[in-house]
Design a protein around this motif. Structure first.
Motif, PDB file in Angstrom:
ATOM      1  N   VAL A   2       1.029  -1.304  -0.288  1.00 27.10           N
ATOM      2  CA  VAL A   2       0.128   0.039  -0.403  1.00 27.10           C
ATOM      3  C   VAL A   2       1.060   1.395  -0.463  1.00 27.10           C
ATOM      4  O   VAL A   2       1.832   1.321   0.570  1.00 27.10           O
ATOM      5  CB  VAL A   2      -0.884  -0.141   1.502  1.00 27.10           C
ATOM      6  CG1 VAL A   2      -1.807   1.637   1.057  1.00 27.10           C
ATOM      7  CG2 VAL A   2      -1.977  -1.381   1.095  1.00 27.10           C
ATOM      8  N   ILE A 467     -14.729   3.252  -3.599  1.00 26.82           N
ATOM      9  CA  ILE A 467     -14.335   2.377  -2.455  1.00 26.82           C
ATOM     10  C   ILE A 467     -15.681   3.361  -1.694  1.00 26.82           C
ATOM     11  O   ILE A 467     -15.831   4.067  -1.600  1.00 26.82           O
ATOM     12  CB  ILE A 467     -13.088   2.768  -1.824  1.00 26.82           C
ATOM     13  CG1 ILE A 467     -12.253   1.896  -2.565  1.00 26.82           C
ATOM     14  CG2 ILE A 467     -13.696   1.816   0.049  1.00 26.82           C
ATOM     15  CD1 ILE A 467     -11.993   0.466  -1.888  1.00 26.82           C
ATOM     16  N   LEU A 492      -5.723   2.669   2.926  1.00 28.68           N
ATOM     17  CA  LEU A 492      -5.871   1.875   1.547  1.00 28.68           C
ATOM     18  C   LEU A 492      -4.869   2.095   0.088  1.00 28.68           C
ATOM     19  O   LEU A 492      -4.599   2.092  -1.013  1.00 28.68           O
ATOM     20  CB  LEU A 492      -7.212   2.051   0.868  1.00 28.68           C
ATOM     21  CG  LEU A 492      -8.119   1.555   1.589  1.00 28.68           C
ATOM     22  CD1 LEU A 492      -9.749   2.006   0.980  1.00 28.68           C
ATOM     23  CD2 LEU A 492      -8.624   0.267   2.038  1.00 28.68           C
ATOM     24  N   CYS A 532     -11.096  -0.988   6.404  1.00 31.05           N
ATOM     25  CA  CYS A 532     -10.316  -0.586   5.466  1.00 31.05           C
ATOM     26  C   CYS A 532      -9.053  -2.188   5.578  1.00 31.05           C
ATOM     27  O   CYS A 532      -8.595  -2.322   4.493  1.00 31.05           O
ATOM     28  CB  CYS A 532      -9.187   0.869   5.475  1.00 31.05           C
ATOM     29  SG  CYS A 532     -10.454   2.367   5.238  1.00 31.05           S
ATOM     30  N   LEU A 536      -7.988  -5.385   2.545  1.00 32.41           N
ATOM     31  CA  LEU A 536      -7.169  -4.656   2.009  1.00 32.41           C
ATOM     32  C   LEU A 536      -6.733  -6.476   2.833  1.00 32.41           C
ATOM     33  O   LEU A 536      -6.090  -7.360   1.458  1.00 32.41           O
ATOM     34  CB  LEU A 536      -6.077  -4.452   3.192  1.00 32.41           C
ATOM     35  CG  LEU A 536      -6.168  -3.070   2.826  1.00 32.41           C
ATOM     36  CD1 LEU A 536      -4.327  -1.960   3.509  1.00 32.41           C
ATOM     37  CD2 LEU A 536      -5.148  -2.637   0.913  1.00 32.41           C
ATOM     38  N   ILE A 546      -4.742  -3.229  -4.712  1.00 33.48           N
ATOM     39  CA  ILE A 546      -5.644  -1.825  -4.318  1.00 33.48           C
ATOM     40  C   ILE A 546      -5.939  -1.644  -6.118  1.00 33.48           C
ATOM     41  O   ILE A 546      -7.489  -1.443  -6.407  1.00 33.48           O
ATOM     42  CB  ILE A 546      -5.897  -1.087  -2.975  1.00 33.48           C
ATOM     43  CG1 ILE A 546      -6.996  -0.290  -3.234  1.00 33.48           C
ATOM     44  CG2 ILE A 546      -4.148   0.007  -4.123  1.00 33.48           C
ATOM     45  CD1 ILE A 546      -7.389  -1.337  -2.047  1.00 33.48           C
TER      46      ILE A 546
END
Length: 713
Positions: A2, A467, A492, A532, A536, A546
């Protein structure tokens, strides 16, 4: 892997603002449904009376509703510490045989349009037998006072002594100071009054309501109207402010829902400002007499006294619990060895009391801060120094004598900033004071309880390349769509423009605790972070990045519940005031708020929250009051009568943040009630410094100032 983008900590422009500035908000009052009809509530014009007869006039409503149709009462939530001790009298949805305050709902009617409803209401005759009433809580406790509720002696809901700690502390004191502080009632006045639109269709009830907690409203509507929970949907669209008054289920929401079930048509109700002023509930209205037990060196050993809380006519939501909390938090941010407080929570013939921005925190702060200033005066110690002597220190949790656990933070760090500003102002106030005025400088410290328990819920997924995060809290001025998106974007590693925050619909989550008690960023933010991270993990389990997930995982969802215990925020506020000795008018010259916000997620939003609270706190100290006569008739007919401030009375507020991260994953602490807690004692401290006399009641009107000054001449 990330990418850390770094939105947290930035004063981003609030996403919601433009829509509201352009007038594009969508409130319950804006909603229209086909075949909609309108609800009108007929309310008591008397503080206490027997209802002898109700007669319709010539025109007939589509439906008339009385207590025989809705014989239940509104739900109250009783603190375990007083369960079995408190004499609980919930408010009936509609009055049965007796009314107990001006504004109490008696009957309801439904008509084709609101104007017809008003005309029909004018023709309805209600025969009342007026009874003796009582509005003063101390008078209500006396022998021979009117008994408002059967089985409740001396009109006492709570009559309990709270004692804890090392009681030897009382005997070790070198000085005992007496403090009296009485606060008038104030009305929570959000820019939008309450409203509801109920639509019962196909065996399911959809209720649009101005609420801070749609899930609580759903659950209580389901219970009272005996509709399965899965068949009740509550939608809370844009809400124009709350301050606590939009947390509970109100009688009108139930009545509109019942009417829709009976008529099989959408039923709408929008509260007038006049109704709002007398009907839902009021805040504050507490009388306290406290004693502070000090050593010569300024150390506060113990606090004793009596606290009288005017509950109004009924137990409403959590009003009995607020009375208890005032006592629980009476030590504030200070180390105190013992407490002995006699609590009286009293029924009177007035609109019920309940949670208003702070819900017991401002009331407690006024008591412990007045004790500090009185101790400083009597001991000849500067009021800034005496607070430093007594402040909680160290990084371990502190438990006060009544068992309240106050979580660790570097309180002296925050306070030292305030103390420097206070000392600088004290040195320079003579030069800054306008000619012909008398000026003073005050300081206050406070603790702000963040009601996190039991936690909060969130659901996250992908839709159309965005999202989407559903949260259980509700934003009505707190900028959740912006602040939660900042947290999510950093967690994220995606641009913030790809995040959508959604709230206010019980169909989208299993449950939620709503927004109140400075809990949203703490509890709601923790749920967003947890969601979140769970998302993930799901993305990683599928072997996606992502970016790939945004393209390939549309319709994939994960829901979490983030548990959490309550925490506290802390702050110290400094105020300088100028008083015109000819008119008694008080002007705030300078105001500095130093607040430990944990981790500042969005500094601009925090500043706005604190500023709004400070102005409300200043209003309580200087201008606002919802006064009644001795029988319980309101002495106000319009909002202007209550002293609510305008932009003319507002003043500049300088905010300074200290960041001692909380134990939550985002590190933030709540700030929603900070200003309303810190401002009243800071301003009163400054006024006392200017006039050289103690203030015993709020608001401090020009008339009171002139009376005090006349005694000094």
């Amino acid at each position: 892997m990330v990418t850390i983008i770094g939105y947290v900590g930035k004063p981003l422009r609030v996403f919601e603002s433009e829509r509201f500035i352009r007038g594009s908000g969508r409130y319950v009052g804006d909603l229209r449904l086909p075949n909609m009809v309108y609800l009108k509530i007929i309310r008591s014009p008397y503080p206490r009376a027997i209802i002898r007869k109700i007669e319709l006039g010539g025109r007939r409503p589509l439906l008339m509703i009385t207590w025989r149709d809705l014989s239940d009462s509104l739900r109250v939530r009783v603190d375990p510490e007083i369960s079995g001790v408190a004499r609980i009298v919930p408010m009936p949805i509609l009055a049965r045989d007796v009314v107990n305050f001006v504004g109490q709902p008696v009957i309801a009617i439904v008509a084709e349009d609101p104007y017809e409803a008003e005309d029909i209401a004018e023709d309805i005759y209600i025969d009342y037998e007026i009874l003796e009433s009582v509005a003063d809580p101390e008078r209500a406790m006396e022998e021979g006072a009117p008994k408002i509720h059967e089985g409740v002696e001396r009109n006492l809901c709570i009559d309990k002594r709270f004692v804890g700690g090392d009681l030897n502390a009382f005997r070790e004191a070198d000085l005992v100071v007496d403090v009296e502080i009485n606060t008038e009632r104030v009305i929570p006045n959000p820019i939008e009054t309450k409203a509801a639109l109920a639509n019962y269709e196909g065996g399911r009830l959809t209720l649009y309501a101005t609420t801070q907690n749609p899930f609580r409203v759903r659950d209580e509507v389901s219970e009272i109207l005996k509709i399965p929970r899965e068949d009740v949907r509550v939608i809370s669209p844009d809400v124009g402010g709350g301050f606590g008054v939009k947390v509970p289920l109100h009688a009108e929401y139930l009545i509109a829902s019942y009417a829709s079930i009976v008529l099989k048509r959408p039923v709408k109700w929008v509260e007038t400002r006049r109704e709002h002023m007398v009907a839902p509930y009021h805040g504050r209205g507490v009388r306290a007499h406290a004693k502070g037990y000090f050593r010569r060196d300024g150390r506060l050993l113990a606090i004793s006294g009596r606290v009288i809380v005017d509950l109004g006519a009924y137990n409403y939501s959590i009003n009995q619990n607020i009375a208890v909390n005032i006592v629980r938090w009476i030590t504030g941010p200070y180390v105190v060895r013992a407490v002995d407080i006699d609590l009286k929570a009293v029924f009177t013939n007035k609109t019920p009391f309940n949670a208003y921005r702070g819900a017991g925190r401002p009331e407690a702060a006024l008591i412990y801060e007045r004790v500090m200033d009185a101790g400083a005066y009597e001991l000849g110690i500067d009021r800034g120094d005496i607070r430093l002597i007594n402040l909680i220190r160290g990084y371990g949790d502190y438990r006060n004598p009544l068992g309240v656990s106050i979580d660790a933070a570097n309180y002296p760090e925050t306070y030292s900033l305030a103390l420097k500003i206070y000392r600088d102002l004290k040195r320079s106030i003579g030069e800054k004071c306008p000619e012909g005025m008398i000026c003073g400088v005050g300081i206050s410290s406070y603790i702000e309880f963040n009601r996190v328990h039991p936690g909060e819920r969130a659901r996250i997924g992908v839709r159309d390349g965005y999202i989407i995060i559903y949260v259980g809290t509700h934003s009505h001025g707190q900028a959740h769509r912006t602040v939660y998106a900042q947290l999510a974007a950093d967690e994220l590693g995606v641009p913030i423009e790809r995040i959508r925050i959604v709230y206010g619909d019980t169909a989208e989550l299993e449950a939620g605790e709503g927004t109140s008690g400075s809990r949203s960023i703490v509890a709601g933010g923790a749920a967003v972070v947890k969601a979140c991270r769970a998302f993930l993990e799901m993305v990683s389990s599928k072997g996606y990045t992502i970016e790939e997930a945004l393209k390939k995982m549309s319709g994939s969802w994960v829901e979490v519940f983030a548990e959490g215990g309550n925490i506290f925020s802390f702050g110290s506020h400094v105020a300088a005031v100028a008083i015109d000795p000819e008119t008694g008018i008080i002007r705030v010259l300078k105001y500095v708020a130093i607040d430990d916000v944990g981790r500042a997620i969005n500094p601009a939003v925090i500043e706005g929250q604190i500023a709004g609270g400070v102005i409300q706190g200043a209003a309580q100290a200087l201008w606002e009051a919802a006064r009644y006569d001795e029988k319980g008739y309101p002495l106000f007919t319009a909002i202007i009568d209550t002293g609510i401030p305008s932009a003319v009375e507002a003043f500049n507020i300088e905010s300074i943040f200290v960041e001692n991260p909380s134990r939550f994953p985002h590190g933030a602490r709540g700030v929603g009630e900070a200003g309303a807690i810190g401002a009243p004692p800071a301003i009163i401290s400054a006024v006392e410094d200017a006039i050289g006399a103690r203030i015993k009641s709020l608001p401090v009107t020009p008339e009171k100032i002139l009376e005090i000054l006349s005694r000094r001449r």
